[in-house]
Design a protein around this motif. Structure first.
Motif, short mmCIF file in Angstrom:
data_model
loop_
_atom_site.label_atom_id
_atom_site.label_comp_id
_atom_site.label_asym_id
_atom_site.label_seq_id
_atom_site.Cartn_x
_atom_site.Cartn_y
_atom_site.Cartn_z
N ALA A 1 6.55 -0.92 9.28
CA ALA A 1 6.24 0.43 9.75
C ALA A 1 7.52 1.24 9.95
O ALA A 1 7.60 2.42 9.57
CB ALA A 1 5.44 0.35 11.06
N ASP A 2 8.52 0.62 10.56
CA ASP A 2 9.81 1.30 10.76
C ASP A 2 10.46 1.65 9.42
O ASP A 2 11.03 2.73 9.25
CB ASP A 2 10.75 0.42 11.58
N GLU A 3 10.38 0.73 8.46
CA GLU A 3 11.03 0.96 7.17
C GLU A 3 10.33 2.06 6.38
O GLU A 3 11.00 2.90 5.77
CB GLU A 3 11.06 -0.33 6.35
N THR A 4 9.01 2.07 6.37
CA THR A 4 8.31 3.13 5.65
C THR A 4 8.59 4.50 6.27
O THR A 4 8.73 5.50 5.56
CB THR A 4 6.79 2.86 5.61
N GLY A 5 8.72 4.52 7.59
CA GLY A 5 9.09 5.78 8.25
C GLY A 5 10.49 6.22 7.87
O GLY A 5 10.74 7.41 7.63
N ARG A 6 11.41 5.26 7.76
CA ARG A 6 12.78 5.58 7.35
C ARG A 6 12.80 6.14 5.92
O ARG A 6 13.49 7.12 5.64
CB ARG A 6 13.65 4.34 7.45
N LEU A 7 12.06 5.52 5.03
CA LEU A 7 12.02 5.99 3.64
C LEU A 7 11.43 7.39 3.53
O LEU A 7 11.92 8.23 2.77
CB LEU A 7 11.20 5.01 2.78
N ARG B 1 0.84 -1.21 0.00
CA ARG B 1 0.00 0.00 0.00
C ARG B 1 0.87 1.25 0.00
O ARG B 1 0.61 2.20 -0.73
CB ARG B 1 -0.93 0.00 1.22
N PHE B 2 1.91 1.23 0.84
CA PHE B 2 2.83 2.37 0.88
C PHE B 2 3.60 2.51 -0.43
O PHE B 2 3.72 3.59 -1.00
CB PHE B 2 3.80 2.22 2.04
N ALA B 3 4.13 1.38 -0.94
CA ALA B 3 4.96 1.42 -2.13
C ALA B 3 4.21 1.94 -3.35
O ALA B 3 4.81 2.56 -4.25
CB ALA B 3 5.51 0.02 -2.43
N MET B 4 2.90 1.72 -3.39
CA MET B 4 2.09 2.14 -4.55
C MET B 4 1.46 3.51 -4.33
O MET B 4 0.81 4.05 -5.24
CB MET B 4 0.98 1.12 -4.80
N SER B 5 1.63 4.10 -3.16
CA SER B 5 0.96 5.36 -2.84
C SER B 5 1.78 6.57 -3.30
O SER B 5 2.95 6.44 -3.69
CB SER B 5 0.72 5.46 -1.33
N SER B 6 1.17 7.74 -3.22
CA SER B 6 1.86 8.97 -3.61
C SER B 6 2.95 9.33 -2.60
O SER B 6 3.81 10.17 -2.88
CB SER B 6 0.86 10.12 -3.72
N GLU B 7 2.94 8.72 -1.41
CA GLU B 7 3.97 9.00 -0.41
C GLU B 7 5.32 8.40 -0.80
O GLU B 7 6.37 8.88 -0.40
CB GLU B 7 3.57 8.43 0.96
N ALA B 8 5.28 7.32 -1.59
CA ALA B 8 6.51 6.63 -1.99
C ALA B 8 7.10 7.33 -3.20
O ALA B 8 6.62 7.17 -4.32
CB ALA B 8 6.22 5.17 -2.29
N LEU B 9 8.14 8.11 -3.01
CA LEU B 9 8.74 8.88 -4.10
C LEU B 9 9.72 8.06 -4.91
O LEU B 9 9.97 8.34 -6.09
CB LEU B 9 9.46 10.11 -3.53
#
Length: 537
Positions: free
Chosen positions: A437-443, A399-407
């Motif tokens: 969760a930790d990894e998405t926050g790091r990215l 979900r994160f990888a496909m979202s607009s948050e993932a640059l």
């Protein structure tokens, strides 16, 4: 030019080549007859056979020794159980070709297809057309009026596939395997990317012309170049090394020296001769990444080396030769570099024959998941431990990888780094929701400086873009919406990137979402285009 030695590869004919009494010399025996032509000397005959036919092979070898003592006969027993079984025959020939030490610089290979079962002959054809046998097909036949001692005739066959449509269809599997090899077996889903790789596979096999790979850093240009080299190497089209250089690392005298070599004393610090990477890449593939960073002098020398296969080392008076295939990579628009005078027009024209733009990870969201699986499998193989996501963790990451948050600023390098970190932290090989969760926050923290400080689009001067007349005819609702859309476009790396941000919610309900096309059509309603918006920003 020194004439190459003729080497014939073919099966012993268990029927046509047989004969033990003196009357055998009255018959036309194709394998023996090949060595009886006065105008052609066979230096070596690689005699293939299967089953228990050693006596026949020995007899044929002895007879060839009698009529052509200069011909060396080398027998090879292949593990073919059934010479009429296509898979059995093709597999044995494939293994033989992969292990055989072909020397195409000094030897010319003729593949004899007169003897052997029909399946053997078809497989020999296929192996030659696919360049696993780097030679030409040879067909022999008896003369119409056969006389004692007449060797008959022979002909070398041109592989014009337009004449062999039915047989050529059998190559679809080989072509598919080549495409899969270039993609490392990753089942990519992006249609545009798959079409591009399909063409690159065909070009790589059929052409030695330069190939130019364009795309952002981390899009996989270097990786693809190495795969092209390995594919050509497997087909015996390259004998040399894969040589890679990032031109952005070159400075001053070191640039020319690294590429073209130098002689001792050419400049301060040149204590001995240096061959240079172009000579190291002789008979191989030279990949120059970030070729747009080369100086104009080096560009001129490179052009000469590509066109004439020769150049002068720094400080040298005598030209040296190197026959290499060039692949180049760049994250710049070289056509603009030509207009600005930073890149030579003639060099660009020479390397622009086969040009492909590799999209970044953000432009291929449907390929994130198969690449995720590939990277996990690679990590598991390298570290000897199986690593998997929990279902909730995988869903959250996707979900994160496909979202607009993932640059995905670093493209596949960012994804690879993320997988490595999560897999390393996975206890008992399980990536949990907390690790994701930790990894998405790091990215997000890594990418924060690439986002707008306020998180909102910059103010858009719509009147400057459309003009007073068009603005006066627009509803406030449409004007406000268009302003927001233009703001997102100006903050995005591509049309597809902007489309994914704008249609992030609705795209999930479509079987084949085409965000770029939706955005393009929306802008066209106002007479706008992606290129025009970038030019006016």
């Amino acid at each position: 030019m020194r004439k190459k030695r003729i080497v014939v590869i073919g099966f012993v004919g268990t029927q046509l080549d047989r004969g033990t009494g003196s009357n055998r010399w009255e018959r036309w025996r194709p394998t023996v007859a090949l060595t009886q032509h006065d105008e052609m000397v066979v230096e070596r005959l690689e005699l293939l056979y299967s089953g228990r036919h050693e006596a026949l092979v020995n007899q044929v070898t002895a007879d060839i020794g009698a009529v052509s003592p200069e011909t060396e006969v080398v027998p090879h027993q292949l593990p073919i159980v059934d010479p009429w079984d296509f898979e059995d025959v093709y597999g044995s020939l494939f293994d033989f070709a992969r292990s055989y030490p072909f020397d195409t610089d000094n030897e010319e290979y003729w593949i004899h297809i007169t003897t052997g079962s029909h399946v053997v002959q078809i497989c020999m054809f296929l192996m030659t057309e696919a360049h696993y046998f780097p030679g030409r097909l040879l067909q022999s036949s008896p003369s119409r009026r056969q006389t004692v001692g007449d060797p008959g005739t022979y002909a070398l066959i041109d592989l014009d596939l337009s004449k062999y449509d039915q047989i050529a269809q059998r190559f679809s599997r080989e072509q598919q395997e080549g495409v899969a090899f270039l993609k490392s077996g990753i089942a990519t889903r992006n249609a545009r990317f798959n079409t591009m790789i399909d063409e690159i596979e065909r070009v790589a096999i059929k052409s030695r012309a330069p190939i130019l790979l364009m795309g952002p850093t981390g899009a996989g240009k270097s990786f693809l170049a190495r795969r092209v080299f390995e594919l050509k190497k497997a087909r015996h089209q390259l004998d040399g090394k894969f040589v890679e250089l990032n031109c952005a690392t070159l400075q001053g005298d070191g640039a020319g020296s690294t590429l073209f070599g130098h002689i001792k004393g050419a400049f301060t610090g040149a204590a001995s001769d240096r061959p240079g990477l172009l000579r190291t890449a002789h008979k191989g593939l030279l990949f120059l990444d970030e070729i747009g960073e080369l100086g104009l002098d080096e560009q001129a020398m490179l052009l000469k080396a590509i066109e004439e296969k020769r150049f002068l080392p720094m400080g040298g008076d005598h030209e040296v030769q190197s026959d290499f295939q060039l692949m180049a990579g760049t994250n710049r628009d070289l056509s603009r570099e030509v207009v600005s005078g930073r890149f030579r027009e003639d060099l660009f024209a020479r390397i622009n024959l086969w040009t492909y733009e590799l999209p970044g990870l953000g432009a291929r969201p449907e390929d994130i998941e198969p690449n995720l699986d590939y990277l996990l499998a690679q990590f598991s193989a390298d570290n000897g431990q199986m690593v998997r996501f929990n279902k909730e963790a995988r869903d959250r990451f996707m979900r994160f990888a496909m979202s607009s948050e993932a640059l995905w600023i670093g493209n596949f390098r960012d994804l690879s780094a993320a997988v490595t970190r999560m897999a390393t932290l996975a206890d008992a090989g399980r990536i949990t929701d907390a690790i994701v969760a930790d990894e998405t926050g790091r990215l997000k923290r890594l990418w924060q400086h690439y986002s707008s400080p306020s998180g909102e689009p910059d103010e858009v001067d719509l009147e400057a873009i459309l003009g007073d007349t068009d603005i006066a005819q627009m509803d406030l609702f449409d004007a406000m919406q268009l302003k927001s859309v233009i703001g997102v476009c100006r903050q995005s790396r591509s049309l597809s990137d902007a489309g994914r941000k704008l249609f992030a919610a609705s795209r999930g309900s479509k079987a084949k979402p085409n965000d770029a096309d939706r955005l393009k059509k929306y802008l066209a309603k106002f007479g706008l285009s992606w290129e025009g918006l970038l030019a006016s920003s």
